[in-house]
Design a protein around this motif. Structure first.
Motif, short mmCIF file in Angstrom:
data_model
loop_
_atom_site.label_atom_id
_atom_site.label_comp_id
_atom_site.label_asym_id
_atom_site.label_seq_id
_atom_site.Cartn_x
_atom_site.Cartn_y
_atom_site.Cartn_z
N LEU A 114 -3.08 -8.00 16.27
CA LEU A 114 -3.00 -7.05 15.29
C LEU A 114 -1.49 -7.40 15.13
O LEU A 114 -1.01 -7.22 13.81
N SER A 115 -0.34 -7.83 15.98
CA SER A 115 0.96 -7.88 15.65
C SER A 115 0.85 -9.36 14.68
O SER A 115 1.83 -9.08 13.58
N THR A 136 -1.34 -10.49 12.65
CA THR A 136 -2.24 -10.08 11.38
C THR A 136 -1.38 -9.28 10.52
O THR A 136 -1.42 -9.25 9.24
N SER A 137 -0.44 -8.35 11.09
CA SER A 137 0.59 -7.39 10.37
C SER A 137 1.61 -8.27 9.67
O SER A 137 2.13 -7.86 8.56
N SER A 184 -2.04 -6.76 3.93
CA SER A 184 -2.83 -5.35 4.70
C SER A 184 -4.28 -5.56 4.49
O SER A 184 -5.05 -4.92 5.64
N LEU A 195 -5.15 -6.99 7.85
CA LEU A 195 -4.78 -5.96 9.20
C LEU A 195 -6.06 -5.03 9.10
O LEU A 195 -6.55 -4.64 10.46
N GLY A 240 -2.22 -0.26 14.98
CA GLY A 240 -2.48 -1.01 13.79
C GLY A 240 -1.79 -0.26 12.55
O GLY A 240 -1.08 -0.70 11.58
N LEU A 276 2.12 -0.42 12.87
CA LEU A 276 2.55 -1.80 12.25
C LEU A 276 2.69 -1.94 10.73
O LEU A 276 3.29 -2.55 10.26
N ALA A 277 1.40 -1.48 10.27
CA ALA A 277 1.15 -1.53 8.97
C ALA A 277 2.27 -0.86 8.06
O ALA A 277 2.90 -1.13 7.07
N SER A 283 5.16 -3.17 8.26
CA SER A 283 4.95 -4.56 7.60
C SER A 283 4.75 -3.98 6.14
O SER A 283 5.24 -4.98 5.12
N SER A 318 2.17 6.03 10.43
CA SER A 318 2.58 4.93 9.51
C SER A 318 3.69 5.31 8.77
O SER A 318 4.62 4.18 8.30
#
Length: 818
Positions: free
Chosen positions: A517-518, A520-521, A525, A528, A570, A573-574, A577, A685
């Motif tokens: 996840l980290s 992919t972030s 989007s 992720l 996730g 993180l989104a 990012s 988020s």
């Protein structure tokens, strides 16, 4: 000047009430039992003349017959009760304790909640003179209790306690004497400089946020927006935390320069400043210290993730003790008033370690070792009636069960100071592999000290579970050796369990998923959201594998609950990012819609695995629907036909219409619940976008890295920035009492005081409002060590000790607003 030491301060506080403790039966509630175990206070209590220590919630008339000190003879006339709760919450237990021990003449009560906190707490019925009020109320209720049981007054009292006989030579009193005092040092020190609050105490259970748009959980502060508060709706947990920190600093002779980061921490800082101005004027002999208050909601990611911390693995893998005290009101208690705050259900810090695993089944049955014989005889003695007239085989089973229960008595929370060795303090900054190697080293040193020879066959690596059990069996060959070496035996058994299957594979699966996840972030989007959806879809295969006996379920598969925790990670993180000004969230409508459908499908397919707070009331209906679908898939029985041909078509049509309507209602309700879940995800988020500190970032943030292996938590970044004397956006300084005095008085003549720096203090107290994680403790130590000032004493504390499972419970479990 002596260094700051939490354990020593707690022990000193106990010694200060030695006169009250002497020659008494001591009752501790669940929170105090937990705290006193961490402190290692029971030998001190024995030294101070306490007859016995008993559980307040489980008080019994037999308590009066027990005694640690054989020199004391006769009935005990004095009872001391120490509680970590409000007096109103502990009242039913205190009253029941006195009602079951009616030979008591004197009752001394200590509470960790001060009179000011009692009067300020919204759910407390007591006022500014709380202690005197409660003394009168307790005596009144006690006498009413005696009248209801057919007694007239306290005629059975024939003696007067020593304290009462010295009261100006007055006539002998036959009334129960009650006194209430404040005892603030109720905390759980993991080491002399790291602490959390007892899990079943009022301070830890009190709400830190009120249910609003900015709240994520009653056990966590609200999302910090940086906007000034009107001060009218202060969470009760903030009031209690401020009072606790004030008295903690006073007991440790610290004068605090207060800094806060976050809305709830700012409230606590202001309350501390006001309390200091009222009570600390004229006291200049205290040691100056910097207090940094931080809202947990500024960094929810770190405690949600499975970091490389040995103690985190232990506390996540080991089972916990069930809560002793119930949050439910007593049968005679009135219904909760409208507006009463929810109590947060914290997981107890007392762990359950399987001591019986170091002995084989044969040893249980035959009592071949001296330890088994001793413990078996003791435990069996309490249940001797169950063994009379039983066959030998059945009696052996009863003895074996009793022996297992005896070993369970040796379980419990880790002691900070065990036989002079601060094991937890050394393990706080250890990674998983380093911690296991260190425990192995301690075990070998202990065996050598006991003159026990062990053949390791020249292997320097980690030992197998069978080899470790063989060593422990020899180390615990008798009662004396077991008691003397309980600390290291406890740690070794805990390490073996935490690093065994399936705990080890499950932890590693989480670590790998969080790394994915980290990474992919850092992409898009779409990538992720697709990865989160894959975790949700994969979690549904666990149940299907378990149902098919031919397929062994993979131990590294993550459950649906695990997938929800990864979804929260996730989304956080989104938000970091892919920040957006829109209120909809970091993902597009299409991306979020596909995630919602994945969760709806997962819940529909596996309703039994989705018994979560946000689905409360739907699980039974979903399971019934799934069973109906499975039954309808079976072929109909031929003998079910009868002669009612004409009514079939109409009845079937009505049933189908009614069933279709019910299915549609259930599906609509499920989708509505999932929509509410994703509104909560989007709230998580928005942390970075809504907070000034996270939005503008810290000065030296480039050195922390963004890779999963090098990622540092907010506490490390904050301490590094403050020690380097850079400005932190949103950090507020609350003037000390001396500073306000100079500013308002001598400041008019040009004698103003410059704003102090947090890094200039020799004692740094960091308190995370909402709880702290073991990984953060290690990173905080690293930050101070990198600063290069050996004279700095760092004290780290938090509302509770947080693991990823605790965070799930706070955000989506029983202690959540969803």
């Amino acid at each position: 000047m002596a260094s700051a030491d939490l354990i020593r301060s707690c022990i000193d506080s106990i010694r200060q009430i030695s006169d009250q403790l002497a020659d008494s039966i001591l009752y501790l509630d669940a929170g105090c039992l937990e705290a006193f175990h961490f402190i290692g206070a029971f030998p001190v209590l024995l030294e101070l003349g306490v007859h016995a220590v008993c559980s307040l919630e489980n008080a019994s008339p037999l308590d009066m017959t027990t005694s640690w000190n054989s020199m004391f003879v006769g009935p005990t006339r004095k009872v001391v009760i120490i509680t970590s709760r409000l007096l109103s919450d502990a009242h039913r237990y205190i009253l029941r304790c006195l009602g079951t021990n009616r030979t008591v003449l004197r009752c001394i009560i200590f509470t960790s909640i001060s009179e000011i906190a009692h009067s300020a707490y919204i759910d407390s019925p007591l006022g500014p003179d709380a202690f005197n009020e409660y003394e009168s109320l307790l005596i009144q209720d006690y006498e009413e209790l005696l009248k209801k049981s057919g007694k007239r007054g306290l005629h059975f009292h024939q003696e007067r306690e020593a304290e009462a006989s010295e009261n100006d030579g007055k006539q002998e009193s036959k009334k129960l004497l009650v006194s209430v005092h404040h005892f603030p040092m109720i905390l759980c020190p993991l080491s002399p400089r790291v602490f959390v609050l007892p899990s079943e105490g009022t301070v830890a259970e009190a709400c830190l946020s009120n249910d609003s748009d900015d709240s994520v959980s009653p056990g966590l502060p609200s999302i910090s927006t940086g906007l000034p508060s009107d001060g009218e709706d202060v969470p009760p947990g903030a009031t209690l935390t401020a009072n606790f920190l004030y008295h903690l600093a006073a007991k440790m002779d610290l004068k605090m320069e207060i800094f806060s980061l976050g809305d709830t921490s700012r409230l606590i800082g202001k309350m501390l400043m006001d309390m200091s101005s009222l009570y600390d004027v004229g006291r200049r002999n205290k040691r100056s210290a910097g207090l940094l208050l931080i809202d947990r909601t500024l960094d929810l990611l770190t405690p949600c993730c499975h970091g490389d911390s040995f103690l985190d693995r232990l506390f996540c893998s080991l089972p916990r003790r069930e809560r002793i005290s119930s949050s439910l009101p007593a049968k005679s208690s009135p219904a909760p008033k409208l507006g009463t705050h929810i109590k947060v259900q914290r997981a107890p810090l007392d762990i359950r370690i399987p001591f019986g695993t170091i002995f084989s089944t044969d040893e249980h049955a035959t009592n071949s070792t001296q330890l088994s014989e001793g413990i078996g005889a003791f435990i069996s003695g309490w249940n001797a009636g169950a063994i009379v007239n039983e066959s030998s085989d059945h009696a052996d089973k009863i003895i074996t069960s009793a022996l297992d229960n005896g070993y369970s008595l040796l379980s419990g929370s880790f002691q900070s100071n065990c036989a002079g060795a601060n094991y937890l303090e050394t393990l706080l900054d250890r990674r998983a592999k380093d911690g296991a190697i260190l425990i192995k080293k301690w075990l070998l040193e202990t065996l050598q000290h006991e003159n026990i020879n062990v053949n390791l066959k020249g292997r320097p690596g980690l030992l197998s579970a069978s080899e470790i059990h063989a060593m422990l069996k020899r180390l615990a060959q008798n009662q004396m050796s077991l008691i003397q070496n309980k600390g290291i035996i406890q740690l070794v058994l805990a390490a073996v369990l935490a690093l065994s299957e399936p705990h080890n594979s499950h932890w590693d699966a989480f670590v790998n998923a969080e790394k994915i996840l980290s990474i992919t972030s850092l992409d898009t989007s779409q990538s992720l959201s697709s990865q989160i959806r894959d975790f949700i879809n994969t979690s549904t295969s666990v149940r299907s594998n378990e149902q098919d006996r031919r397929v062994r379920p993979s131990q590294n598969l993550l459950s649906f609950q695990d997938a929800l925790l990864l979804s929260m990670i996730g989304y956080i993180l989104a938000g970091e990012s892919f920040p957006t000004s829109a209120s909809s969230g970091p993902f597009s409508w299409e991306e979020e819609h596909s995630l919602k459908e994945a969760i709806v499908d997962a819940v529909t397919e596996n309703p039994s695995s989705a018994k979560l707070q946000f689905l409360h009331g739907l699980c039974n209906e979903l399971e019934a629907k799934l069973n109906e679908q499975e039954d309808s898939a079976k072929p109909p029985k031929v003998d079910a036909f009868d002669d009612q041909w004409g009514s079939w078509d109409d009845e079937e049509a009505d049933d189908q219409n009614e069933q279709a309507y019910g299915d549609m209602q259930l599906k609509l309700e499920l989708r509505d619940r999932v929509d509410q879940l994703f509104k909560f995800f989007n709230k998580l988020s928005s942390l970075k976008r809504r907070n000034l500190t996270l939005r503008e970032g810290l000065v030296a943030s480039s050195k922390y890295g963004s890779d999963a292996d090098t990622r540092k938590g907010l506490l490390y970044k904050l301490l590094t920035t403050l020690l380097a004397k850079y400005d932190v956006p949103g950090l507020e300084y609350h003037s000390s009492a001396v500073g306000r005095f100079l500013k308002s008085g001598f400041g008019r003549f040009g004698l103003g005081q410059a704003k102090p720096s947090f890094g200039d203090q020799s004692v740094l107290l960091v308190f995370v409002v909402g709880g702290i994680n073991n990984l953060e403790i290690r990173e905080a130590m690293e930050a101070v060590a990198e600063y290069g000032r050996p004279d700095i004493e760092l004290i780290v504390g938090g509302t509770t000790l947080l693991t990823p499972s605790d965070m799930f419970d706070l955000l989506l479990g029983s202690s959540s607003y969803i």
